[in-house]
Scaffold this active site. Structure first.
Site, PDB file in Angstrom:
ATOM      1  N   HIS A  19      20.139   4.607  23.391  1.00  0.00           N
ATOM      2  CA  HIS A  19      19.867   4.253  21.999  1.00  0.00           C
ATOM      3  C   HIS A  19      21.008   3.457  21.362  1.00  0.00           C
ATOM      4  O   HIS A  19      20.804   2.435  20.719  1.00  0.00           O
ATOM      5  CB  HIS A  19      19.658   5.555  21.217  1.00  0.00           C
ATOM      6  CG  HIS A  19      18.536   5.468  20.255  1.00  0.00           C
ATOM      7  ND1 HIS A  19      17.563   6.406  20.178  1.00  0.00           N
ATOM      8  CD2 HIS A  19      18.238   4.528  19.348  1.00  0.00           C
ATOM      9  CE1 HIS A  19      16.706   6.054  19.263  1.00  0.00           C
ATOM     10  NE2 HIS A  19      17.088   4.920  18.731  1.00  0.00           N
ATOM     11  N   ARG A  55       9.010  -5.429  34.819  1.00  0.00           N
ATOM     12  CA  ARG A  55       9.201  -4.666  36.065  1.00  0.00           C
ATOM     13  C   ARG A  55       8.813  -3.215  35.801  1.00  0.00           C
ATOM     14  O   ARG A  55       9.633  -2.419  35.348  1.00  0.00           O
ATOM     15  CB  ARG A  55      10.664  -4.716  36.491  1.00  0.00           C
ATOM     16  CG  ARG A  55      11.160  -6.064  36.982  1.00  0.00           C
ATOM     17  CD  ARG A  55      12.620  -5.947  37.424  1.00  0.00           C
ATOM     18  NE  ARG A  55      13.037  -7.049  38.246  1.00  0.00           N
ATOM     19  CZ  ARG A  55      13.719  -8.111  37.803  1.00  0.00           C
ATOM     20  NH1 ARG A  55      14.051  -8.207  36.542  1.00  0.00           N
ATOM     21  NH2 ARG A  55      14.077  -9.071  38.638  1.00  0.00           N
ATOM     22  N   ARG A  86       3.933  -6.727  36.131  1.00  0.00           N
ATOM     23  CA  ARG A  86       3.890  -6.611  37.585  1.00  0.00           C
ATOM     24  C   ARG A  86       3.575  -5.176  37.982  1.00  0.00           C
ATOM     25  O   ARG A  86       4.168  -4.235  37.444  1.00  0.00           O
ATOM     26  CB  ARG A  86       5.248  -7.017  38.158  1.00  0.00           C
ATOM     27  CG  ARG A  86       5.354  -6.798  39.643  1.00  0.00           C
ATOM     28  CD  ARG A  86       6.642  -7.357  40.180  1.00  0.00           C
ATOM     29  NE  ARG A  86       7.761  -6.451  39.977  1.00  0.00           N
ATOM     30  CZ  ARG A  86       9.018  -6.758  40.314  1.00  0.00           C
ATOM     31  NH1 ARG A  86       9.299  -7.934  40.824  1.00  0.00           N
ATOM     32  NH2 ARG A  86       9.985  -5.904  40.125  1.00  0.00           N
ATOM     33  N   GLU A 113       7.127 -14.465  46.734  1.00  0.00           N
ATOM     34  CA  GLU A 113       8.494 -14.051  47.066  1.00  0.00           C
ATOM     35  C   GLU A 113       8.671 -13.817  48.568  1.00  0.00           C
ATOM     36  O   GLU A 113       9.747 -13.485  49.034  1.00  0.00           O
ATOM     37  CB  GLU A 113       8.913 -12.818  46.260  1.00  0.00           C
ATOM     38  CG  GLU A 113       7.970 -11.638  46.356  1.00  0.00           C
ATOM     39  CD  GLU A 113       8.378 -10.480  45.426  1.00  0.00           C
ATOM     40  OE1 GLU A 113       9.537 -10.426  45.002  1.00  0.00           O
ATOM     41  OE2 GLU A 113       7.501  -9.642  45.146  1.00  0.00           O
ATOM     42  N   ASN A 154      14.545 -14.102  43.859  1.00  0.00           N
ATOM     43  CA  ASN A 154      15.535 -13.116  44.315  1.00  0.00           C
ATOM     44  C   ASN A 154      15.211 -12.693  45.747  1.00  0.00           C
ATOM     45  O   ASN A 154      16.091 -12.588  46.595  1.00  0.00           O
ATOM     46  CB  ASN A 154      15.537 -11.874  43.411  1.00  0.00           C
ATOM     47  CG  ASN A 154      15.818 -12.227  41.959  1.00  0.00           C
ATOM     48  OD1 ASN A 154      16.293 -13.318  41.678  1.00  0.00           O
ATOM     49  ND2 ASN A 154      15.514 -11.321  41.058  1.00  0.00           N
ATOM     50  N   ASP A 155      13.916 -12.449  45.976  1.00  0.00           N
ATOM     51  CA  ASP A 155      13.498 -12.073  47.328  1.00  0.00           C
ATOM     52  C   ASP A 155      13.209 -13.290  48.198  1.00  0.00           C
ATOM     53  O   ASP A 155      13.536 -13.306  49.378  1.00  0.00           O
ATOM     54  CB  ASP A 155      12.262 -11.167  47.272  1.00  0.00           C
ATOM     55  CG  ASP A 155      12.643  -9.730  46.958  1.00  0.00           C
ATOM     56  OD1 ASP A 155      13.679  -9.268  47.484  1.00  0.00           O
ATOM     57  OD2 ASP A 155      11.925  -9.079  46.177  1.00  0.00           O
ATOM     58  N   ARG A 160      20.120  -9.882  49.977  1.00  0.00           N
ATOM     59  CA  ARG A 160      20.564 -10.224  48.624  1.00  0.00           C
ATOM     60  C   ARG A 160      21.640  -9.268  48.097  1.00  0.00           C
ATOM     61  O   ARG A 160      22.249  -9.516  47.070  1.00  0.00           O
ATOM     62  CB  ARG A 160      19.365 -10.287  47.669  1.00  0.00           C
ATOM     63  CG  ARG A 160      18.685  -8.976  47.383  1.00  0.00           C
ATOM     64  CD  ARG A 160      17.331  -9.186  46.702  1.00  0.00           C
ATOM     65  NE  ARG A 160      17.303  -8.790  45.315  1.00  0.00           N
ATOM     66  CZ  ARG A 160      16.182  -8.612  44.605  1.00  0.00           C
ATOM     67  NH1 ARG A 160      14.989  -8.829  45.151  1.00  0.00           N
ATOM     68  NH2 ARG A 160      16.222  -8.259  43.353  1.00  0.00           N
ATOM     69  N   CYS A 168      10.222 -16.045  38.028  1.00  0.00           N
ATOM     70  CA  CYS A 168      10.826 -14.915  37.333  1.00  0.00           C
ATOM     71  C   CYS A 168      12.046 -14.374  38.067  1.00  0.00           C
ATOM     72  O   CYS A 168      12.602 -13.353  37.683  1.00  0.00           O
ATOM     73  CB  CYS A 168       9.793 -13.813  37.103  1.00  0.00           C
ATOM     74  SG  CYS A 168       9.036 -13.233  38.624  1.00  0.00           S
TER      75      CYS A 168
HETATM   76  C1  PEP Z   1      12.278 -11.499  42.666  1.00  0.00           C
HETATM   77  O1  PEP Z   1      12.206 -11.012  43.795  1.00  0.00           O
HETATM   78  O2  PEP Z   1      12.655 -12.664  42.441  1.00  0.00           O
HETATM   79  C2  PEP Z   1      11.949 -10.704  41.491  1.00  0.00           C
HETATM   80  C3  PEP Z   1      11.864 -11.247  40.296  1.00  0.00           C
HETATM   81  O3  PEP Z   1      11.710  -9.397  41.665  1.00  0.00           O
HETATM   82  P1  PEP Z   1      12.822  -8.263  41.891  1.00  0.00           P
HETATM   83  O4  PEP Z   1      14.167  -8.861  41.530  1.00  0.00           O
HETATM   84  O5  PEP Z   1      12.408  -7.157  41.007  1.00  0.00           O
HETATM   85  O6  PEP Z   1      12.686  -7.984  43.334  1.00  0.00           O
HETATM   86 MG    MG Z   2      11.152  -9.192  44.264  1.00  0.00          MG
END
Ligand code: PEP
Ligand code: MG
Length: 538
Positions: free
Chosen positions: A187, A294, A330, A429, A452-453, A463, A500
């Site tokens: 908070h 997420r 998602r 991804e 990211n993936d 990663r 994203c």
């Molecule tokens: C991604 O994989 O780019 C992604 C946005 O999802 P997360 O980072 O939650 O795996």
């Molecule tokens: Mg991901």
């Protein structure tokens, strides 16, 4: 130097004021004159009401009606006949002093709230404690809170801060705060971001490490505290602070500006969120939608799966607050490094290549259907879109849609409302999805590239492993080629394509993504304005 959790960005240099969290110690006394005790109680309640009204007015001015609503609910508790009446009953019945009678009622309320299933209601226990402590302080004649007559450049250091503590902070005097406990979504951290006061939380023992009057530097960007800095460090941070503030001011001009590239194409700059309340940061930073919610965070930090009703409330909240702007939610992306204490999964050699996300959901349709029903019901309240993670083949998407369709049939039969035309898309991804994007684009309503993936799978570079982070390169031609292919495949079928992953807010990558024709960029709220600026110059 101490490291904690960066809860609110910015830099501050100032002097420590330790706020002791001294609680009023309640001593039980037997009383003869119960009338006198009840009068003391009424006086303390009146004083509390007056104080809360002042705090609420101040909060309303500085943080807006929504944030001030917490004090409205504190005041409502004072008007609750069962609350004050319960204390009076205790005084009469047990012949005890007002403090003891009040403490018993507070304990009872707190245990009722704390045992409730609904997370929102559970959090109300903290409100009861906050109001109760205020009345107790007034009963004992102690001033509640010690934020008056502060010096300029004060840095408040506390074990923890309650919402009313935080709201009382005078922004002209308090330049930062630090706490021993708390996380980014506690908070007080949320309030700090709203007030735009730099804050570092989760410092464990900062109240023991510094003392009143110490000069310190707070770096709310990195989550660092420097105690008794030398002259050179002070100059270095003074410069950082000036630069940070000048940039922030400049960027604010873009809040209400529609994001258009130099070529005149409108793109959407959206925010990524993990909790429904995070929408406020996105809105304040001029986010044009939510590009990734997420949902796994709703499943974490608890002992059981969230119910359909709990999830429905969370999705509805975010969707309604975005007032018709897109909200891409998602479905559960659990597994890999994200585990749930109440969902035991077998140890895997390669968890990132294992039983996770859509693979788990297609297997555990009980878990999946609860979420889909909640999402569908929330879709009646705005522009909600459903996105499936970790799709590697068309079959997976079609299977997910089949289950979604079964949920629609169920809800129809139950007479529950939902948007039957809501958009459904996938995260791209896994390299296979990017390679097959032309095929997938015929079936989905949209793509969102999860870099990211995608980067880790394309380059076979974990990663999370800093030893090979030099391989984890968003600008690798193989990654760029997959991104370009995905965007072109979507456009060929008249579908939109977003991103994203972190790369969407990466200033090195943004001009290239604009050139490729990406339609939507989604990132953490605080990166939105910076990205907007680059897009508008690309
Ligand atoms: C991604 O994989 O780019 C992604 C946005 O999802 P997360 O980072 O939650 O795996
Ligand atoms: Mg991901």
């Amino acid at each position: 130097m101490k490291n904690g959790i960066a809860a609110s960005k910015g830099y501050a240099i100032g002097n420590v004021m330790i706020k002791s969290n001294e609680e009023v110690c309640v001593v039980e006394r037997t009383v003869e004159n119960t009338q006198e005790e009840k009068e003391r109680l009424v006086k303390a309640v009146d004083a509390s009401r007056e104080q809360l009204q002042k705090i609420k007015d101040k909060a309303e001015k500085e943080m807006g009606a929504e944030k001030a609503a917490v004090f409205e609910s504190h005041m409502m508790l004072l008007e609750d006949p069962e609350f004050v009446g319960g204390v009076e009953f205790n005084i009469d019945n047990n012949k005890v002093n007002a403090e003891k009678a009040l403490q018993d009622v507070i304990d009872m309320y707190m245990s009722i709230f704390a045992s409730m299933e609904d997370e929102y209601m559970r959090e109300r226990a903290a409100d009861v404690k906050d109001v109760g402590s205020r009345i107790l302080a007034n009963l004992s004649g102690k001033a509640c809170g010690s934020f008056e007559n502060l010096d300029n450049n004060t840095i408040v250091v506390a074990h923890d801060l309650t919402p009313s503590d935080t709201a009382q902070l005078d922004k002209n005097k308090v330049v930062a705060f630090l706490t021993n406990i708390g996380g980014r979504t506690s908070h007080s951290a949320i309030m700090a971001r709203t007030l735009e006061i730099p804050a570092v939380v989760g410092l464990n023992d900062i109240t023991e490490t510094v003392k009143d009057g110490d000069k310190i530097i707070v770096d709310g960007v990195e989550g660092i505290v420097i105690i008794n800095p030398d002259g050179a460090t002070i100059s270095q941070y003074t410069e950082k602070k000036q630069k940070f503030e000048a940039e922030k001011e400049e960027l604010k001009k873009l809040i209400n500006v529609e994001t258009r590239t130099k070529a005149g194409k409108h793109v959407e700059v959206c925010g990524n969120i993990g909790k429904p309340e995070d929408v406020h940061g996105v809105i304040a930073n001029g986010g044009e939608g939510i590009g990734l919610f997420r949902t796994e965070f709703l499943y974490m930090d608890r002992d059981t799966f969230p119910t359909e009703e709990e999830q429905f409330e969370a999705y509805k909240y975010a969707t309604e607050k975005m007032e018709g702007k897109p909200v891409v939610i998602r479905t559960l992306d659990i597994g890999g490094d994200k585990k749930l204490p109440y969902l035991p999964l077998a140890e895997e050699m390669n968890p990132f290549l294992g039983y996770r996300a859509i693979r788990l959901c297609l297997d555990r349709t009980d878990i999946f259907k609860t979420q889909l029903r909640a999402l569908l019901r929330a879709s009646a309240f705005g522009n909600l879109k459903i996105m499936f993670p970790m799709i590697s083949s068309l079959q997976e998407f079609l299977k997910a849609k089949e289950i979604l369709s079964a949920c629609m049939d169920e809800l129809k039969a139950e007479g529950k409302e939902f948007n039957p035309n809501l958009e459904t898309g996938i995260m791209v991804e896994i390299p296979a999805a990017a390679v097959m994007a032309d095929e997938l684009a015929k079936y989905v309503d949209f793509f969102s590239i999860g870099t990211n993936d995608l980067i880790q799978y394309t380059l076979a570079a974990d990663r999370m492993n800093e030893k090979i982070s030099y391989l984890y390169n968003p600008m690798h031609p193989a990654v760029l080629r997959l991104i370009k292919m995905t965007i072109e495949a979507a456009h060929k079928e008249g579908k939109w394509c977003g991103m994203c992953g972190e790369m969407a807010g990466d200033e090195r990558a943004v001009p290239t993504l604009v050139e490729y024709g990406l339609d939507e960029f989604s990132m953490s709220a605080s990166s939105i304005l910076g990205a907007k600026k680059i897009i508008m110059n690309s």
